[in-house]
Design a protein around this motif. Sequence first.
Motif, PDB file in Angstrom:
ATOM      1  N   VAL A  22       0.877  -1.160   0.000  1.00  0.00           N
ATOM      2  CA  VAL A  22       0.000   0.000   0.000  1.00  0.00           C
ATOM      3  C   VAL A  22       0.919   1.216   0.000  1.00  0.00           C
ATOM      4  N   ASP A  23       0.792   2.070  -0.992  1.00  0.00           N
ATOM      5  CA  ASP A  23       1.665   3.238  -1.073  1.00  0.00           C
ATOM      6  C   ASP A  23       0.884   4.436  -1.593  1.00  0.00           C
ATOM      7  N   ARG A  24       1.623   5.498  -1.879  1.00  0.00           N
ATOM      8  CA  ARG A  24       1.029   6.773  -2.314  1.00  0.00           C
ATOM      9  C   ARG A  24      -0.017   7.237  -1.310  1.00  0.00           C
ATOM     10  N   ASP A  25       0.432   7.261  -0.049  1.00  0.00           N
ATOM     11  CA  ASP A  25      -0.425   7.697   1.059  1.00  0.00           C
ATOM     12  C   ASP A  25      -1.716   6.885   1.130  1.00  0.00           C
ATOM     13  N   GLY A  26      -1.607   5.602   0.864  1.00  0.00           N
ATOM     14  CA  GLY A  26      -2.754   4.708   0.970  1.00  0.00           C
ATOM     15  C   GLY A  26      -3.660   4.693  -0.231  1.00  0.00           C
ATOM     16  N   LYS A  27      -3.309   5.416  -1.271  1.00  0.00           N
ATOM     17  CA  LYS A  27      -4.184   5.529  -2.443  1.00  0.00           C
ATOM     18  C   LYS A  27      -3.991   4.407  -3.462  1.00  0.00           C
ATOM     19  N   SER A  57      23.238  -2.847  -8.120  1.00  0.00           N
ATOM     20  CA  SER A  57      22.320  -1.901  -8.744  1.00  0.00           C
ATOM     21  C   SER A  57      21.804  -0.954  -7.673  1.00  0.00           C
ATOM     22  N   ALA A  58      21.861   0.326  -7.959  1.00  0.00           N
ATOM     23  CA  ALA A  58      21.258   1.298  -7.054  1.00  0.00           C
ATOM     24  C   ALA A  58      19.779   1.401  -7.387  1.00  0.00           C
ATOM     25  N   ILE A  59      18.969   1.581  -6.371  1.00  0.00           N
ATOM     26  CA  ILE A  59      17.538   1.780  -6.565  1.00  0.00           C
ATOM     27  C   ILE A  59      17.248   3.223  -6.185  1.00  0.00           C
ATOM     28  N   TYR A  60      16.738   3.978  -7.152  1.00  0.00           N
ATOM     29  CA  TYR A  60      16.486   5.398  -6.933  1.00  0.00           C
ATOM     30  C   TYR A  60      15.018   5.704  -7.194  1.00  0.00           C
ATOM     31  N   PHE A  61      14.201   5.364  -6.209  1.00  0.00           N
ATOM     32  CA  PHE A  61      12.764   5.625  -6.214  1.00  0.00           C
ATOM     33  C   PHE A  61      12.364   6.076  -4.822  1.00  0.00           C
ATOM     34  N   PRO A  62      11.269   6.792  -4.707  1.00  0.00           N
ATOM     35  CA  PRO A  62      10.702   6.978  -3.361  1.00  0.00           C
ATOM     36  C   PRO A  62      10.273   5.593  -2.862  1.00  0.00           C
ATOM     37  N   LYS A  63      10.118   5.436  -1.575  1.00  0.00           N
ATOM     38  CA  LYS A  63       9.644   4.159  -1.036  1.00  0.00           C
ATOM     39  C   LYS A  63       8.230   3.948  -1.556  1.00  0.00           C
ATOM     40  N   LEU A  84      19.129   4.588  -2.852  1.00  0.00           N
ATOM     41  CA  LEU A  84      19.412   6.016  -2.989  1.00  0.00           C
ATOM     42  C   LEU A  84      18.102   6.762  -2.753  1.00  0.00           C
ATOM     43  N   ASP A  85      18.189   7.991  -2.263  1.00  0.00           N
ATOM     44  CA  ASP A  85      16.993   8.826  -2.203  1.00  0.00           C
ATOM     45  C   ASP A  85      17.380  10.289  -2.237  1.00  0.00           C
ATOM     46  N   ASP A  86      16.407  11.124  -2.489  1.00  0.00           N
ATOM     47  CA  ASP A  86      16.643  12.559  -2.635  1.00  0.00           C
ATOM     48  C   ASP A  86      17.188  13.201  -1.371  1.00  0.00           C
ATOM     49  N   MET A  87      16.859  12.656  -0.212  1.00  0.00           N
ATOM     50  CA  MET A  87      17.337  13.234   1.039  1.00  0.00           C
ATOM     51  C   MET A  87      18.862  13.137   1.182  1.00  0.00           C
TER      52      MET A  87
END
Length: 171
Positions: A22-27, A57-63, A84-87
């Motif tokens: 469940v992601d995208r704030d539950g949507k 392999s690096a994974i560059y996505f939001p959770k 990896l992440d933007d933070m």
Amino acid sequence: MIQFLKLFLNTVEKEPNRVAVVDRDGKRRTTYRQLYSCCLRVNAWMRAHGLGRESVSAIYFPKSMEYVAARLGIIMAGGAWVALDDMMGKERREFVIRDSGCQVVFDQEKWEEAMKLEECPEIADSDLHDMAFIISTSGSTGTPKGIVQEYGLYDYIVECARNFFVPHGEI
């Protein structure tokens, strides 16, 4: 095949319509079958690009579901992942990529390529001592360091869940 993947595949087989992510704030809800299909396409992409056992392999996505599917698809190919992440900031992301020996950054572009491929059900027979993932330290005392974990850690976590968190060891 590592026990962790066996359990995932068992759940896909027994409860394909059960919600896995469940992601995208539950949507957005993704079933095990849908997640598995995405994983198999990531696996296909990895293999098509010559990436397999212990390739990083690096994974560059939001959770998100894509992040989970990329991790599982890389594991199915026998590869290792680093998150990896933007933070992190651009400089730190670039350092982690170099330091880890990363061969590809699996991002939205690679995801879209992978989702166009046919599913690849072949799963690597990874050894428990093969590299599974790399976690980067914070670097608070200097340069961040990558800590390598082996596939055996996944089986250790499953065993701990069996012994300590699941009644009667039924997992």
